[in-house]
Design a protein around this motif. Structure first.
Motif, PDB file in Angstrom:
ATOM      1  N   SER A 119       0.843  -1.194   0.000  1.00  0.00           N
ATOM      2  CA  SER A 119       0.000   0.000   0.000  1.00  0.00           C
ATOM      3  C   SER A 119       0.873   1.237   0.000  1.00  0.00           C
ATOM      4  N   TYR A 120       0.382   2.269  -0.652  1.00  0.00           N
ATOM      5  CA  TYR A 120       1.088   3.539  -0.737  1.00  0.00           C
ATOM      6  C   TYR A 120       0.067   4.662  -0.567  1.00  0.00           C
ATOM      7  N   HIS A 121       0.482   5.737   0.035  1.00  0.00           N
ATOM      8  CA  HIS A 121      -0.390   6.901   0.143  1.00  0.00           C
ATOM      9  C   HIS A 121       0.468   8.139   0.342  1.00  0.00           C
ATOM     10  N   GLY A 122      -0.107   9.278   0.030  1.00  0.00           N
ATOM     11  CA  GLY A 122       0.628  10.514   0.221  1.00  0.00           C
ATOM     12  C   GLY A 122       0.060  11.649  -0.605  1.00  0.00           C
ATOM     13  N   TYR A 123       0.624  12.836  -0.423  1.00  0.00           N
ATOM     14  CA  TYR A 123       0.250  14.010  -1.196  1.00  0.00           C
ATOM     15  C   TYR A 123       1.150  14.111  -2.417  1.00  0.00           C
ATOM     16  N   ILE A 124       0.585  14.593  -3.501  1.00  0.00           N
ATOM     17  CA  ILE A 124       1.352  14.798  -4.727  1.00  0.00           C
ATOM     18  C   ILE A 124       1.720  16.273  -4.806  1.00  0.00           C
ATOM     19  N   SER A 125       2.994  16.566  -4.917  1.00  0.00           N
ATOM     20  CA  SER A 125       3.470  17.943  -4.954  1.00  0.00           C
ATOM     21  C   SER A 125       2.866  18.710  -6.117  1.00  0.00           C
ATOM     22  N   ASP A 126       2.546  19.988  -5.853  1.00  0.00           N
ATOM     23  CA  ASP A 126       1.941  20.788  -6.917  1.00  0.00           C
ATOM     24  C   ASP A 126       2.930  21.141  -8.019  1.00  0.00           C
ATOM     25  N   HIS A 127       4.183  20.744  -7.856  1.00  0.00           N
ATOM     26  CA  HIS A 127       5.180  20.956  -8.912  1.00  0.00           C
ATOM     27  C   HIS A 127       5.453  19.664  -9.707  1.00  0.00           C
TER      28      HIS A 127
END
Length: 285
Positions: free
Chosen positions: A77-85
């Motif tokens: 499993s993986y999770h996280g925020y994706i950078s706006d760059h």
């Protein structure tokens, strides 16, 4: 023995199917409009199941299946925020603005879960890979006074998204390209969506089930490998307040006032019924 070109093609099929989101059988998107801060909260779920059947008589593919199952973790499993760059963030933002150039992606996060299982059925080795992907995002710039522009709802990400270290969303096999994160089926006019209003919570909900929008299949020489893709998406949009629609807009307005005439009619009928009941009750005495 399997010829080398066919073996390479089969390897490509399995590799692509495992590394990308393979066989989507249920897609659901929920949207909550926030008129006060000119935004929408979006949760898009893409659930998939890939089943690969390989004949025991194919030594190459059977060995390949064994190696693949040994490399891949049974559960990950993986999770996280994706950078706006990042390229993934820009890909989603671009796909939204292709539908509505005023819509702006504010944040994007994901959850990705893979499970792998192996079994043997008769003369076949079977590998089943289940993938659940969730994209959660917030979009601004969609309201103009009390009207929300929902043109962006039919967005489709036209390039891969890097989730959990691998690119997901684009399946390219046997000269065919299928975009898994494709919600273009929802471009149908909002006036054709189902609408419900809950007076108790003062919430209006619009829903649409697109049914099967794609049914794709790839089969290679000898029938040793078959990969299928079925897309069956549904969409729900909710907003506080009483709302009606035009083609691409949800418009907040005042709920219709209940007619006082109707209450007077009902009250009159009840009074007449009571008088009649009292009259016949007196006659039986």
């Amino acid at each position: 023995m399997m010829k080398r070109p066919v073996a390479i093609a089969a390897l490509a099929v399995i590799a692509v199917a495992i590394l990308l989101v393979p066989s989507v059988n249920a897609t659901s998107v929920t949207v909550m409009l926030n008129p006060k801060n000119d935004s929408a909260t979006v949760n898009a779920y893409f659930n998939s199941t890939l089943t690969v059947n390989v004949s025991d008589s194919s030594v190459f593919l059977s060995t390949l299946m064994t190696h693949i199952s040994g490399i891949m973790a049974g559960n990950s499993s993986y999770h996280g925020y994706i950078s706006d760059h990042s390229l993934s963030f820009l890909a989603v933002n671009t796909s939204l603005q292709e539908r509505d150039n005023k819509a702006v992606l504010q944040n994007l996060s994901y959850n990705l879960v893979n499970t792998v299982s192996n079994s043997t059925t008769g003369k076949y080795k079977v590998m089943v890979i289940h993938t659940s992907a969730e994209l959660a995002m917030n979009i601004s710039g969609i309201f103009n006074n009390d009207s929300a522009n929902l043109s962006w709802r039919s967005f489709q990400v036209t390039s891969g998204l890097k989730l959990g270290g691998s690119y997901s969303g684009i399946v390219s096999v046997n000269n065919s390209i299928v975009n898994v994160f494709n919600l273009s089926a929802f471009q149908v006019s909002l006036t054709k969506w189902n609408r419900t209003y809950d007076a108790a919570t003062n919430t209006t909900t619009f829903s649409y089930n697109a049914g099967t929008t794609g049914n794709y299949s790839w089969t290679f020489v000898g029938g040793s490998v078959n990969v299928s893709l079925i897309i069956d998406p549904s969409y729900t949009i909710s907003t506080p307040g009483y709302a009606i629609t035009s083609s691409n807009n949800i418009n907040l307005t005042s709920p219709p006032k209940s007619s006082s005439v109707a209450y007077y009619v009902i009250a009159t009928i009840l009074v007449i019924a009571a008088v009649v009941s009292f009259y016949f009750a007196r006659r039986r005495l």
